[in-house]
Design a protein around this motif. Structure first.
Motif: not given
Length: 600
Positions: A113-116, A378-382, A386-391, A408-409
């Motif tokens: 939830s914090a990541e969302s 580094l910004a792209f790795e970050h 975060l830009a990923r689907g849910l599981k 998965k991203t």
């Protein structure tokens, strides 16, 4: 809402932390085009304490350059346009002055939830000061102290699936009550808190903390474990930004009476134009805005928009953070001359204490561009994290406790159609080929990808325009903002230098055979296209599978068509002399200058 059917002239401003930029867009025939641009120092701080002074000064420069009367005798933008031709039909503005939008997010479980909540806030253009979660490893009193000390513009609170238990959310509300947090701007005002958690806990949270903070309720960010609903929270963030943050910043209350629509935060506006372009062209897009203090990354994959901000990665104020996070060895691997570590460290420290300086020599420029590659990487790795689907998994009724495996991203480089670079180091590089090489090295695109840069950084203004008049924003973006550098063809795989890698057969023309370990430039100009069959060697993939050919239409640009067989990831020799020789070889291929002597 402004009637947009007869709009012929548009003034749009972006109030940045140091500079206010104004652009004038006019309808010429059936098409909207950028005609004039002006800028002036931003005046949000003392001695002026009024952002409208900087806006008037930037608009006055547009007036002088265009010969068109835009301001009245009091320095206010005339809107709508008068019968005598003075003024403009539409006036819009974005802003990141005053430190932009600063937020704290709180969730029950850090990885869920914090990541969302983090994704929702970042997508709305916020800089995240901290992420508070039940399981973040800190004791309750430490979290209370942290919430009290931060003074954000607002807090986004989330957690729990709808219908689940409410215990953790009431504990968070108790923590808020104990902290009694105050907003950054506006003495005596309650701190806005957007509640986007379990619907069952709303009343309890309101009862516990409602008299301490100003709670705004929106639908749950994670109504179920496998579904994310970020839209309502993002809209609430934007509305509160206008109501609370903008109203308290010096001069913004006055500026909102001038504009034809609400003022939008700069990163939110850049995200809007990215979304618009991806939707209208039906393509997957990756965009970056690299500044002095922060690097914003935007992406649209499969119609899903994500934005992240790396608030510690930048090219002036934050340059030593890049050094710390990347390490000197990762920066040195991109420097095309022999230089010892102490020399490089000192160069970067000098830049940090003199952030407004620009490189004076080619050597200084190449060091700065080496740092840019690492900041972008580094910004792209970050962003990918975060830009990923849910599981998710549920181990107790209604409460998320752990995440067995992260989703998965969403970032899929082989499907990526376009990379757009923006910010000083990319938009204002002395040679466009330098921008192309920085993006190539940092992002290492796969398959066939178009590289482009924002000509003069007008994406914020076009972003806010896209919400009112999308066709005008799209036309100006394509004609005046976007500079295509050219397609890059890059097979996935690795081999030894000189081994077979790639064959590109141009229809009715030549065939290029490129062995592994090379860059090759084909002079294909802007708006020139060429149909080609791309055949990778066995073990290499350009999108159809290993060794399988694809037939595509390749497009040129101001740099040209680039064939990149350096492998994915790019293979750089570890031995210093060989590394310098290889980097210089790649620079020469793109027609860029090289150094032959070491620094003194």
């Amino acid at each position: 809402m402004t009637n947009t059917s007869n709009v012929r002239t548009i003034l749009a401003t972006d109030c940045g932390s140091t500079t206010t930029k104004a652009i004038l867009i006019e309808k010429q025939g059936d098409e909207y085009r950028l005609t004039t641009r002006g800028e002036a120092p931003t005046t949000v701080e003392a001695p002026f304490d009024d952002v409208t002074i900087g806006v008037s000064n930037a608009a006055r420069e547009v007036e002088e350059l265009s010969g068109r009367k835009i301001l009245d005798d009091n320095g206010q933008v005339i809107t709508p346009a008068a019968a005598d031709g003075s003024g403009v039909d539409l006036y819009l503005s974005t802003s990141s002055a005053g430190g932009g939008l600063q937020m704290t997010v709180a969730g029950v479980v850090k990885s869920m939830s914090a990541e969302s909540a983090e994704r929702a806030a970042l997508g709305a253009g916020a800089i995240i000061m901290d992420v508070i979660a039940v399981d973040d490893g800190r004791k309750d009193y430490q979290k209370v102290e942290r919430i009290r000390a931060l003074r954000p513009d607002m807090i986004l609170m989330s957690g729990g699936t709808d219908g689940g238990t409410v215990t953790h959310l009431t504990e968070m509300a108790e923590m808020l009550r104990s902290a009694d947090p105050k907003p950054r701007l506006g003495i005596g005002l309650k701190l806005p808190v957007i509640y986007a958690g379990n619907i069952e806990a709303r009343k309890s949270v309101e009862d516990i903390a409602g008299d301490i903070v100003d709670i705004r309720e929106v639908p749950n960010l994670r109504p179920t474990l496998d579904r994310e609903n970020l839209g309502p929270a993002r809209e609430a963030i934007h509305d509160l930004f206008l109501e609370h943050v903008m109203q308290q910043a010096p001069g913004y209350a006055k500026l909102t009476t001038w504009t034809s629509a609400g003022i939008m935060s700069t990163p939110n506006a850049v995200g809007k134009i990215m979304e618009t372009i991806a939707r209208e062209r039906k393509i997957d897009v990756l965009g970056v805005d690299i500044g002095g203090a922060t690097t914003d990354v935007f992406s649209v994959f499969g119609g899903v928009f994500n934005r992240t901000v790396s608030a510690n990665l930048g090219m002036s104020y934050s340059i030593c953070n890049v050094l710390t996070e990347a390490g000197i060895a990762n920066i040195a691997r991109w420097i095309p001359f022999m230089a010892d570590d102490a020399y490089l460290r000192n160069q970067l420290r000098n830049k940090m204490i003199r952030p407004t300086t620009i490189p004076q020599t080619l050597r200084d420029l190449q060091i700065e561009q080496a740092v840019a590659r690492e900041a972008l990487r580094l910004a792209f790795e970050h962003h990918k994290s975060l830009a990923r689907g849910l599981k998710g998994v549920q181990t107790k009724a209604g409460v998320e406790f752990e995440r067995e495996a992260t989703g998965k991203t969403l970032v899929n480089m082989i499907k990526l159609d376009m990379i757009i670079g923006s910010g000083g180091v990319l938009s204002h590089a002395p040679e466009r080929a330098q921008s192309a090489l920085m993006m190539l090295d940092a992002y290492q695109p796969e398959g066939v990808t178009m590289l482009a840069v924002d000509s003069i950084f007008m994406m914020p203004q076009l972003g806010v325009l896209s919400t009112i008049l999308p066709e005008a924003a799209t036309q100006v973006f394509e004609r005046d903002c976007l500079i295509k550098l050219g397609h890059v063809v890059a097979p996935i795989g690795t081999a030894k230098d000189g081994e077979p890698c790639l064959t590109v057969a141009f229809k009715g023309s030549t065939t290029e055979i490129v062995p592994f370990g090379q860059l090759r430039l084909i002079h294909l100009k802007e708006d020139q296209t060429q149909e080609a069959t791309i055949t990778p060697a066995r073990g290499f993939d350009v999108g159809a599978g290993k060794g399988k050919p694809i037939t595509v239409t390749l497009e040129g640009g101001v740099v040209g068509l680039i064939l990149d067989t350096r492998g994915r990831p790019v293979v750089i020799p570890s031995e210093p002399t060989q590394r310098v020789a290889k980097l210089q070889e790649w620079l020469r291929v793109l027609g860029l200058a090289v150094h032959t002597s070491a620094p003194e």
